[in-house]
Design a protein around this motif. Structure first.
Motif, PDB file in Angstrom:
ATOM      1  N   GLN A  73      30.299  -1.313  42.348  1.00  0.00           N
ATOM      2  CA  GLN A  73      31.208  -2.007  43.625  1.00  0.00           C
ATOM      3  C   GLN A  73      31.491  -1.873  44.863  1.00  0.00           C
ATOM      4  OE1 GLN A  73      32.118  -1.336  40.658  1.00  0.00           O
ATOM      5  NE2 GLN A  73      34.026  -0.534  40.695  1.00  0.00           N
ATOM      6  N   ARG A  74      31.989  -2.849  45.681  1.00  0.00           N
ATOM      7  CA  ARG A  74      32.139  -2.384  46.986  1.00  0.00           C
ATOM      8  C   ARG A  74      33.547  -3.090  46.981  1.00  0.00           C
ATOM      9  NH1 ARG A  74      26.707  -1.628  50.645  1.00  0.00           N
ATOM     10  NH2 ARG A  74      25.717  -0.276  49.247  1.00  0.00           N
ATOM     11  N   ILE A  75      33.727  -2.172  48.195  1.00  0.00           N
ATOM     12  CA  ILE A  75      35.581  -3.306  48.957  1.00  0.00           C
ATOM     13  C   ILE A  75      34.671  -4.837  49.484  1.00  0.00           C
ATOM     14  CG2 ILE A  75      37.308  -2.927  50.742  1.00  0.00           C
ATOM     15  CD1 ILE A  75      37.003   0.186  51.226  1.00  0.00           C
ATOM     16  N   GLY A  76      35.889  -5.626  48.400  1.00  0.00           N
ATOM     17  CA  GLY A  76      36.284  -7.720  49.148  1.00  0.00           C
ATOM     18  C   GLY A  76      34.455  -7.638  48.207  1.00  0.00           C
ATOM     19  N   ASP A  77      34.452  -7.003  47.179  1.00  0.00           N
ATOM     20  CA  ASP A  77      33.897  -7.614  46.205  1.00  0.00           C
ATOM     21  C   ASP A  77      34.304  -8.348  45.476  1.00  0.00           C
ATOM     22  OD1 ASP A  77      31.279  -6.613  47.282  1.00  0.00           O
ATOM     23  OD2 ASP A  77      31.246  -5.320  45.698  1.00  0.00           O
ATOM     24  N   VAL A  78      33.965  -9.509  44.734  1.00  0.00           N
ATOM     25  CA  VAL A  78      35.089 -10.652  43.675  1.00  0.00           C
ATOM     26  C   VAL A  78      34.376 -10.968  42.699  1.00  0.00           C
ATOM     27  CG1 VAL A  78      36.553 -12.772  43.912  1.00  0.00           C
ATOM     28  CG2 VAL A  78      36.873 -11.690  45.715  1.00  0.00           C
ATOM     29  N   PHE A  79      35.076 -10.678  41.467  1.00  0.00           N
ATOM     30  CA  PHE A  79      34.531 -10.973  40.008  1.00  0.00           C
ATOM     31  C   PHE A  79      35.196 -11.596  39.641  1.00  0.00           C
ATOM     32  CE2 PHE A  79      33.033  -6.534  41.137  1.00  0.00           C
ATOM     33  CZ  PHE A  79      31.676  -6.901  41.355  1.00  0.00           C
ATOM     34  N   LEU A  91      38.557 -10.537  39.280  1.00  0.00           N
ATOM     35  CA  LEU A  91      39.270  -8.541  40.285  1.00  0.00           C
ATOM     36  C   LEU A  91      38.337  -8.713  41.228  1.00  0.00           C
ATOM     37  CD1 LEU A  91      39.572  -5.729  39.328  1.00  0.00           C
ATOM     38  CD2 LEU A  91      37.213  -5.862  39.521  1.00  0.00           C
ATOM     39  N   THR A  92      39.328  -8.298  42.149  1.00  0.00           N
ATOM     40  CA  THR A  92      38.967  -8.210  43.748  1.00  0.00           C
ATOM     41  C   THR A  92      38.515  -6.436  44.165  1.00  0.00           C
ATOM     42  OG1 THR A  92      39.783 -10.131  44.419  1.00  0.00           O
ATOM     43  CG2 THR A  92      39.085  -8.472  45.662  1.00  0.00           C
ATOM     44  N   VAL A 101      33.957   4.229  40.510  1.00  0.00           N
ATOM     45  CA  VAL A 101      34.909   4.408  39.176  1.00  0.00           C
ATOM     46  C   VAL A 101      34.272   2.281  38.554  1.00  0.00           C
ATOM     47  CG1 VAL A 101      36.472   6.090  39.456  1.00  0.00           C
ATOM     48  CG2 VAL A 101      36.978   3.388  39.812  1.00  0.00           C
ATOM     49  N   ARG A 102      34.000   2.419  37.304  1.00  0.00           N
ATOM     50  CA  ARG A 102      34.119   1.052  36.687  1.00  0.00           C
ATOM     51  C   ARG A 102      35.531   0.340  36.107  1.00  0.00           C
ATOM     52  NH1 ARG A 102      31.543   3.847  30.982  1.00  0.00           N
ATOM     53  NH2 ARG A 102      29.079   4.756  32.560  1.00  0.00           N
ATOM     54  N   LEU A 103      35.492  -0.559  37.066  1.00  0.00           N
ATOM     55  CA  LEU A 103      36.331  -1.391  36.250  1.00  0.00           C
ATOM     56  C   LEU A 103      36.115  -1.737  35.480  1.00  0.00           C
ATOM     57  CD1 LEU A 103      37.660  -1.874  40.583  1.00  0.00           C
ATOM     58  CD2 LEU A 103      38.459  -0.022  38.819  1.00  0.00           C
ATOM     59  N   HIS A 104      37.271  -3.468  35.013  1.00  0.00           N
ATOM     60  CA  HIS A 104      37.296  -4.847  34.564  1.00  0.00           C
ATOM     61  C   HIS A 104      37.900  -5.944  34.875  1.00  0.00           C
ATOM     62  CE1 HIS A 104      39.556  -2.061  32.497  1.00  0.00           C
ATOM     63  NE2 HIS A 104      40.299  -2.797  32.484  1.00  0.00           N
ATOM     64  N   THR A 105      37.290  -7.130  34.391  1.00  0.00           N
ATOM     65  CA  THR A 105      37.969  -7.885  34.732  1.00  0.00           C
ATOM     66  C   THR A 105      39.268  -8.087  34.160  1.00  0.00           C
ATOM     67  OG1 THR A 105      37.095  -9.736  33.524  1.00  0.00           O
ATOM     68  CG2 THR A 105      36.408  -9.265  35.870  1.00  0.00           C
ATOM     69  N   CYS A 119      31.333 -14.474  37.622  1.00  0.00           N
ATOM     70  CA  CYS A 119      31.032 -15.469  39.451  1.00  0.00           C
ATOM     71  C   CYS A 119      31.087 -13.953  40.123  1.00  0.00           C
ATOM     72  CB  CYS A 119      31.485 -16.296  39.681  1.00  0.00           C
ATOM     73  SG  CYS A 119      30.888 -17.869  38.683  1.00  0.00           S
ATOM     74  N   VAL A 120      30.018 -13.260  40.804  1.00  0.00           N
ATOM     75  CA  VAL A 120      30.075 -12.426  41.453  1.00  0.00           C
ATOM     76  C   VAL A 120      29.720 -13.071  42.893  1.00  0.00           C
ATOM     77  CG1 VAL A 120      29.007 -10.223  42.614  1.00  0.00           C
ATOM     78  CG2 VAL A 120      29.062 -10.737  40.068  1.00  0.00           C
ATOM     79  N   ARG A 121      30.579 -12.444  44.100  1.00  0.00           N
ATOM     80  CA  ARG A 121      31.098 -12.201  45.257  1.00  0.00           C
ATOM     81  C   ARG A 121      30.991 -11.345  45.414  1.00  0.00           C
ATOM     82  NH1 ARG A 121      35.838 -15.268  48.110  1.00  0.00           N
ATOM     83  NH2 ARG A 121      36.559 -13.514  47.978  1.00  0.00           N
ATOM     84  N   LEU A 122      30.115 -11.251  46.682  1.00  0.00           N
ATOM     85  CA  LEU A 122      29.818  -9.780  47.339  1.00  0.00           C
ATOM     86  C   LEU A 122      30.321  -9.461  48.466  1.00  0.00           C
ATOM     87  CD1 LEU A 122      26.101  -8.735  45.739  1.00  0.00           C
ATOM     88  CD2 LEU A 122      28.088  -8.247  45.146  1.00  0.00           C
ATOM     89  N   GLY A 123      31.466  -9.066  48.600  1.00  0.00           N
ATOM     90  CA  GLY A 123      32.250  -8.840  50.406  1.00  0.00           C
ATOM     91  C   GLY A 123      32.758 -10.275  50.292  1.00  0.00           C
ATOM     92  N   PRO A 124      33.940  -9.114  51.339  1.00  0.00           N
ATOM     93  CA  PRO A 124      34.155 -11.463  51.345  1.00  0.00           C
ATOM     94  C   PRO A 124      33.366 -12.728  52.302  1.00  0.00           C
ATOM     95  CG  PRO A 124      34.964  -9.901  53.976  1.00  0.00           C
ATOM     96  CD  PRO A 124      33.994  -9.444  52.125  1.00  0.00           C
ATOM     97  N   ASP A 125      32.861 -13.020  52.802  1.00  0.00           N
ATOM     98  CA  ASP A 125      32.212 -14.007  53.237  1.00  0.00           C
ATOM     99  C   ASP A 125      30.304 -13.060  52.731  1.00  0.00           C
ATOM    100  OD1 ASP A 125      33.487 -13.993  55.122  1.00  0.00           O
ATOM    101  OD2 ASP A 125      32.328 -12.447  55.953  1.00  0.00           O
ATOM    102  N   GLY A 126      30.663 -13.235  51.589  1.00  0.00           N
ATOM    103  CA  GLY A 126      28.634 -13.051  51.387  1.00  0.00           C
ATOM    104  C   GLY A 126      28.869 -14.102  49.963  1.00  0.00           C
TER     105      GLY A 126
END
Length: 140
Positions: A73-79, A91-92, A101-105, A119-126
């Motif tokens: 994941q990258r900064i700003g990705d939203v799951f 999880l943002t 690192v591995r993260l989890h919601t 649902c995945v949104r890549l970056g704030p405007d993705g």
């Protein structure tokens, strides 16, 4: 005689079943590690919405809950993980320290792993992409 490392019931068989700290709706919004729900979960599906990004939908029947585990994941990705019978959890990725690192919601209550969706949104405007555990097919 019992010492600090033994109990009086040292001859009793040890249970290897994890003791979960929650079940169903009581797990919604909780951490999979703190509740011990992440010890031996079932993997329901794996998705790769972008190069280097992996998203796994996971489920623990003993907790009656599911969640998404992510890495790459990258900064700003939203799951956001959701289920037919549960409240969505998000999880943002806040900063660079959460990218290597591995993260989890947080968990979402569900009686069936097939109802899980991430649902995945890549970056704030993705663009938003959603994936169902049941078939692994992306949807909007």
């Amino acid at each position: 005689m019992a010492g600090p490392w033994r109990s009086e019931s040292a001859d009793a068989p040890a249970s290897f079943e994890p003791e979960f700290a929650c079940h169903g709706q009581r797990c919604t919004g909780k951490d999979v590690i703190a509740t011990r729900c992440g010890i031996h979960p079932a993997m329901t599906s794996t998705h790769r919405p972008a190069p280097g990004l992996r998203v796994d939908l996971r489920y623990e029947a003993g907790c009656g809950a599911g969640w998404a585990r992510v890495w790459g994941q990258r900064i700003g990705d939203v799951f956001t993980v959701s289920a037919a019978d549960g409240q969505p959890q998000t999880l943002t990725v806040p900063d660079k320290y959460a990218t290597g690192v591995r993260l989890h919601t947080p968990m979402v209550a569900t009686g069936s792993p097939e109802t899980l969706r991430v649902c995945v949104r890549l970056g704030p405007d993705g663009r938003r992409q959603c994936f169902w555990a049941a078939d692994g097919t992306p949807s909007s």
